[in-house]
Design a protein around this motif. Structure first.
Motif, short mmCIF file in Angstrom:
data_model
loop_
_atom_site.label_atom_id
_atom_site.label_comp_id
_atom_site.label_asym_id
_atom_site.label_seq_id
_atom_site.Cartn_x
_atom_site.Cartn_y
_atom_site.Cartn_z
N THR A 218 0.83 -1.20 0.04
CA THR A 218 0.02 0.07 0.12
C THR A 218 0.75 1.25 0.07
OG1 THR A 218 0.03 0.05 2.38
CG2 THR A 218 -1.83 -1.28 1.01
N ALA A 219 0.18 2.43 -0.40
CA ALA A 219 0.88 3.74 -0.33
C ALA A 219 -0.31 4.75 -0.45
CB ALA A 219 1.70 3.96 -1.49
N SER A 220 0.12 5.76 -0.05
CA SER A 220 -1.16 7.08 -0.10
C SER A 220 -1.22 7.48 -1.59
CB SER A 220 -0.92 8.26 0.67
OG SER A 220 0.40 8.93 -0.16
N PRO A 221 -2.63 7.99 -1.96
CA PRO A 221 -2.56 8.22 -3.40
C PRO A 221 -1.69 9.18 -3.82
CG PRO A 221 -4.75 8.17 -2.29
CD PRO A 221 -3.75 7.98 -1.33
N GLN A 222 -1.17 10.14 -2.87
CA GLN A 222 -0.31 11.16 -3.25
C GLN A 222 1.16 10.85 -3.56
OE1 GLN A 222 -2.52 11.18 -0.88
NE2 GLN A 222 -3.18 13.24 -0.08
N TYR B 187 1.74 7.51 -4.34
CA TYR B 187 1.55 6.89 -5.70
C TYR B 187 1.82 7.84 -6.93
CZ TYR B 187 -0.28 3.35 -9.01
OH TYR B 187 -0.43 2.48 -10.09
N GLN B 188 1.08 9.02 -6.78
CA GLN B 188 1.01 9.95 -8.25
C GLN B 188 2.63 10.27 -8.30
OE1 GLN B 188 -1.22 10.41 -10.25
NE2 GLN B 188 0.16 11.79 -11.45
N ARG B 189 3.20 10.43 -6.92
CA ARG B 189 4.63 11.10 -7.00
C ARG B 189 5.67 10.02 -7.82
NH1 ARG B 189 4.72 13.11 -2.37
NH2 ARG B 189 5.96 11.58 -1.40
N HIS B 190 5.53 8.66 -7.24
CA HIS B 190 6.53 7.82 -7.64
C HIS B 190 6.33 6.86 -8.67
CE1 HIS B 190 9.28 9.05 -4.43
NE2 HIS B 190 8.21 9.33 -3.56
N PHE B 191 4.64 6.74 -9.11
CA PHE B 191 4.50 5.77 -9.96
C PHE B 191 3.73 6.25 -11.10
CE2 PHE B 191 5.12 3.57 -5.61
CZ PHE B 191 6.20 3.01 -6.04
N SER B 192 3.56 7.49 -11.29
CA SER B 192 2.72 8.22 -12.26
C SER B 192 2.99 7.48 -13.60
CB SER B 192 2.85 9.48 -12.54
OG SER B 192 4.45 9.67 -12.91
N GLN B 193 4.04 6.68 -13.96
CA GLN B 193 4.20 5.99 -15.10
C GLN B 193 4.09 4.57 -15.08
OE1 GLN B 193 4.65 7.72 -17.95
NE2 GLN B 193 4.49 9.68 -16.52
N THR C 239 6.81 0.13 -11.66
CA THR C 239 7.61 -0.95 -12.21
C THR C 239 8.90 -1.18 -11.54
OG1 THR C 239 8.86 1.26 -13.29
CG2 THR C 239 7.17 -0.08 -14.56
N ALA C 240 9.64 -1.93 -11.81
CA ALA C 240 11.03 -2.37 -10.93
C ALA C 240 11.62 -1.21 -10.92
CB ALA C 240 11.80 -3.51 -11.79
N ALA C 241 12.02 -0.37 -12.02
CA ALA C 241 12.83 0.67 -12.16
C ALA C 241 12.17 1.82 -11.04
CB ALA C 241 12.71 1.35 -13.47
N ALA C 242 10.93 2.00 -11.12
CA ALA C 242 9.98 3.03 -10.19
C ALA C 242 10.44 2.74 -8.73
CB ALA C 242 8.74 3.30 -10.40
N LEU C 243 10.12 1.40 -8.35
CA LEU C 243 10.34 0.67 -7.01
C LEU C 243 12.04 0.96 -6.79
CD1 LEU C 243 8.33 -2.19 -7.39
CD2 LEU C 243 7.76 -0.34 -5.89
N ALA D 163 2.95 5.62 8.45
CA ALA D 163 3.69 5.86 7.59
C ALA D 163 3.25 6.08 6.10
CB ALA D 163 5.13 5.06 7.58
N SER D 164 2.34 5.12 5.86
CA SER D 164 1.84 5.06 4.54
C SER D 164 0.80 6.38 4.30
CB SER D 164 0.98 3.95 4.19
OG SER D 164 1.89 2.72 4.26
N LEU D 165 -0.01 6.55 5.39
CA LEU D 165 -0.83 7.63 5.07
C LEU D 165 -0.20 9.10 5.18
CD1 LEU D 165 -3.38 6.42 7.99
CD2 LEU D 165 -3.90 6.52 5.49
N ALA D 166 1.04 8.94 5.66
CA ALA D 166 1.76 10.40 5.70
C ALA D 166 2.65 10.56 4.60
CB ALA D 166 2.41 10.47 7.07
N HIS D 167 2.51 9.52 3.56
CA HIS D 167 3.01 9.54 2.32
C HIS D 167 4.72 9.48 2.45
CE1 HIS D 167 -0.56 11.96 1.97
NE2 HIS D 167 0.04 13.07 2.52
N MET D 168 5.09 8.64 3.35
CA MET D 168 6.54 8.54 3.32
C MET D 168 7.19 7.40 2.66
SD MET D 168 6.93 8.63 7.81
CE MET D 168 8.55 8.35 7.63
N GLY D 169 6.33 6.49 2.21
CA GLY D 169 6.92 5.37 1.50
C GLY D 169 5.87 4.51 1.29
N TRP D 170 5.94 3.09 0.53
CA TRP D 170 5.17 2.24 0.38
C TRP D 170 5.71 1.04 1.29
CZ3 TRP D 170 6.53 -2.74 -1.41
CH2 TRP D 170 7.75 -3.10 -1.79
N CYS D 171 4.66 0.14 1.57
CA CYS D 171 4.98 -1.03 2.47
C CYS D 171 3.94 -2.15 2.47
CB CYS D 171 5.32 -0.62 3.82
SG CYS D 171 3.85 0.16 4.77
#
Length: 296
Positions: free
Chosen positions: A168-172, A174-180, A183-187, A230-238
């Protein structure tokens, strides 16, 4: 024969964390406690207590403490059948190892159900599910929730079910890091949250879905509820257990990185055979709670 007054002194020092408090519990002097412990250590040729603040058991001392717990249980059982002995049953401290996510989700109802029908108390140790069995193997606990199906020597194993996780991650975030796309490159660049150096869940999810272990910068947060925050606060995915993020996913406060790409971890209850007989109510409570809180 074991010097049981001395062994009881060792167990009480470990339970209370100090020689002074052990002396108060045993209603003897601190010097008497020290003498009993020292004499038993000399007789056994082994250090049983690591002196410090608090005092903790060595590996051999832990074995002795677990033995004293079982002896106390047998004595209580005897007093139940022979009340004419004139003593009363004493509460015991049961040492159990549990992974943090189980404690944060389904295990507490088991502990509460057991405590409602027993005067015994619990000393719960937190460790990764891949390592809780080591506490049992070293004799530091009577039972453990573990991911290991292979039984420790002298233990019974009961399969409990699967603890399901969502990436999981917050929508914000997700949009910041996975807008494309995810992918393995994004992760490899997106920050990730990890419980501690033992935590392999995020790595396992990456291997399952992308065939890689490469992840981005890591926040270490040793708390199940802290993971969610941490997820809700947009810190990272987990990876988070379903029970902790179900409502957040339903409301849209969190999103899955890959919808439906969950990770299931098999959990087992390993308990020493003698302890299993003496504390059958605990095992029954754990099984009931697991049936309600885990995936079959």
């Amino acid at each position: 024969m074991i010097d049981y007054p001395a062994a009881h002194a060792v167990a009480m020092v470990v339970q209370t964390g100090s020689f002074e408090r052990a002396a108060q519990k045993l209603n003897i002097t601190q010097s008497a406690v020290s003498q009993r412990v020292r004499q038993l250590e000399e007789r056994l040729g082994a250090v049983l207590i690591e002196r410090g603040t608090p005092c903790i058991a060595t590996e051999k001392g832990a074995w002795l403490c677990r033995h004293m717990e079982l002896v106390g249980s047998l004595e209580n059982d005897l007093l139940t059948h022979l009340p004419s002995l004139g003593d009363t049953a004493k509460p015991l401290t049961l040492d159990i190892a549990v992974n943090a996510d189980s404690l944060a989700t389904w295990f507490m109802p088991a502990a509460a159900a057991f405590s409602a029908t027993s005067s015994n108390v619990m000393n719960i140790t937190i460790d990764d599910q891949d390592f809780t069995h080591d506490w049992l193997r070293r004799g530091r606990v009577l039972a453990a929730v573990t991911s290991k199906a292979e039984p420790i020597i002298g233990c019974d194993v009961i399969k409990l079910g699967k603890l399901r996780y969502h990436a999981t991650a917050s929508p914000q975030f997700y949009q910041r890091h996975f807008s494309q796309g995810v992918t393995a490159a994004a992760l490899a660049h997106a920050p990730v949250v990890t419980f501690n150096q033992k935590d392999q869940l995020q790595r396992d999810w990456l291997v399952t879905n992308f065939g890689t272990t490469v992840s981005g910068p890591t926040h270490f947060i040793p708390s199940s509820h802290g993971f969610v925050e941490a997820s809700l606060a947009h810190m990272g995915w987990c990876l988070n257990p379903t029970a902790l993020v179900h409502d957040h996913l339903a409301s849209g406060r969190l999103v899955e990185l890959i919808p439906g790409a969950t990770l299931d971890v098999d959990l087992y209850w390993q308990v020493g055979r003698l302890a299993a007989k003496q504390f059958a109510g605990l095992t029954e409570a754990v099984q009931r709670a697991a049936a309600s809180g885990l995936v079959t």
